[in-house]
Design a protein around this motif. Structure first.
Motif, PDB file in Angstrom:
ATOM      1  N   ALA A  12       0.828  -1.214   0.000  1.00 29.99           N
ATOM      2  CA  ALA A  12       0.000   0.000   0.000  1.00 29.99           C
ATOM      3  C   ALA A  12       0.859   1.260   0.000  1.00 29.99           C
ATOM      4  O   ALA A  12       0.538   2.242  -0.673  1.00 29.99           O
ATOM      5  N   GLU A  13       1.959   1.255   0.737  1.00 30.20           N
ATOM      6  CA  GLU A  13       2.776   2.461   0.877  1.00 30.20           C
ATOM      7  C   GLU A  13       3.741   2.680  -0.278  1.00 30.20           C
ATOM      8  O   GLU A  13       4.130   3.819  -0.550  1.00 30.20           O
ATOM      9  N   ASN A  14       4.135   1.602  -0.967  1.00 31.07           N
ATOM     10  CA  ASN A  14       5.200   1.730  -1.962  1.00 31.07           C
ATOM     11  C   ASN A  14       4.790   1.389  -3.400  1.00 31.07           C
ATOM     12  O   ASN A  14       5.451   1.852  -4.339  1.00 31.07           O
ATOM     13  N   LEU A  15       3.720   0.627  -3.559  1.00 30.29           N
ATOM     14  CA  LEU A  15       3.426   0.128  -4.901  1.00 30.29           C
ATOM     15  C   LEU A  15       2.030   0.465  -5.418  1.00 30.29           C
ATOM     16  O   LEU A  15       1.695   0.077  -6.541  1.00 30.29           O
ATOM     17  N   THR A  16       1.231   1.138  -4.647  1.00 37.20           N
ATOM     18  CA  THR A  16      -0.096   1.530  -5.124  1.00 37.20           C
ATOM     19  C   THR A  16      -0.176   3.047  -5.228  1.00 37.20           C
ATOM     20  O   THR A  16       0.567   3.770  -4.551  1.00 37.20           O
ATOM     21  N   PHE A  17      -1.090   3.505  -6.072  1.00 39.22           N
ATOM     22  CA  PHE A  17      -1.335   4.929  -6.199  1.00 39.22           C
ATOM     23  C   PHE A  17      -2.415   5.343  -5.198  1.00 39.22           C
ATOM     24  O   PHE A  17      -3.052   4.500  -4.557  1.00 39.22           O
ATOM     25  N   THR A  18      -2.637   6.619  -5.070  1.00 35.55           N
ATOM     26  CA  THR A  18      -3.516   7.122  -4.011  1.00 35.55           C
ATOM     27  C   THR A  18      -4.941   6.587  -4.108  1.00 35.55           C
ATOM     28  O   THR A  18      -5.610   6.408  -3.098  1.00 35.55           O
TER      29      THR A  18
END
Length: 252
Positions: free
Chosen positions: A76-82
């Protein structure tokens, strides 16, 4: 029936044409890293940052990255967009209409590209991707200013140019069938990138490994289980052979 035959012929013709465009040079061997969790994690990071802006991977969900050792928090913190949720598929925000207007065609989905390339050309899909991503060069004649030795006149500019820098191909002139032709012999670095050539090749290897894993996430488990099944069948064959001998030994 005639329509079916014509359709198959057209599909095969298109497939051969696509591969002919991508088969101008020998393919380099991609490193095998689908069992290397750190390589797959780095490849996932590169894929999200440099590929997922234009290309989707609509058959892969972000939470499937748990299989390469990442936690939901890391994903969630490094590989997904907002706007992405952990259970969403890897889709791009750009609409197909806008993509076609910007690039002339809608960029293909990359979920299965490591397998589909092998099916089209009879070569290893990872080898093609590994060669393709490392053989970009500047070409002022093309609309994008880039060309590629593995796929000449590709519509996609070099997505990794900041990492790789710029290079130009070097040729040897050889005589073939009475005609002088140019054969690629190597590359010359024209403008450095943020990575050295060795570092760039290492990272491209990680990216290709992730794309290979993404095309079939269960492949490592399938191979591992297959080995155990074959070992079991081999052992069972010996046991069955001996049981058969014992059963028939007193029968004349």
């Amino acid at each position: 029936m005639k329509k079916l035959i014509l359709g198959l012929a057209l599909a095969l013709g298109l497939a051969s044409t696509v591969w002919a465009a991508g088969g101008s040079i020998p393919m380099d061997k991609a490193p095998k890293r689908t069992n290397d969790m750190s390589a797959l994690q780095n490849g996932a990071k590169l894929f999200v940052n440099y590929c997922l802006n234009c290309h989707s991977a609509s058959f892969m969900r972000f939470n499937r990255l748990r299989d390469i050792g990442l936690t939901d928090k890391q994903i969630a913190e490094n590989l997904t967009f907002t706007t992405d949720k952990i259970g969403d598929t890897m889709k791009v925000a750009m609409s197909p209409t806008d993509a076609k207007a910007f690039f002339g065609k809608n960029p293909p989905d990359l979920t299965l590209v490591a397998r589909s390339r092998a099916a089209i050309g009879g070569h290893s899909g990872p080898d093609y991707l590994y060669t393709f991503l490392r053989t970009y060069y500047r070409d002022p004649v093309t609309p994008t200013g880039w060309n590629n030795k593995a796929f000449p006149l590709t519509a996609m500019p070099n997505p990794l140019w900041e990492l790789q820098g710029e290079q130009r191909p070097l040729y040897n002139k050889v005589t073939s069938h009475g005609e002088e032709i140019e054969v690629l012999r190597g590359w010359e670095q024209v403008k450095p990138g943020t990575m050295t050539p060795a570092e760039f090749d290492q990272n491209v290897g990680d990216l290709v490994a992730f794309m290979q894993w993404m095309s079939e996430p269960a492949q490592n488990s399938r191979v591992r289980i297959g080995v155990w099944v074959l070992l079991f069948l081999a052992a069972f064959t010996v046991v069955a052979w001996r049981l058969n001998a014992v059963f028939w030994k007193d029968i004349k």
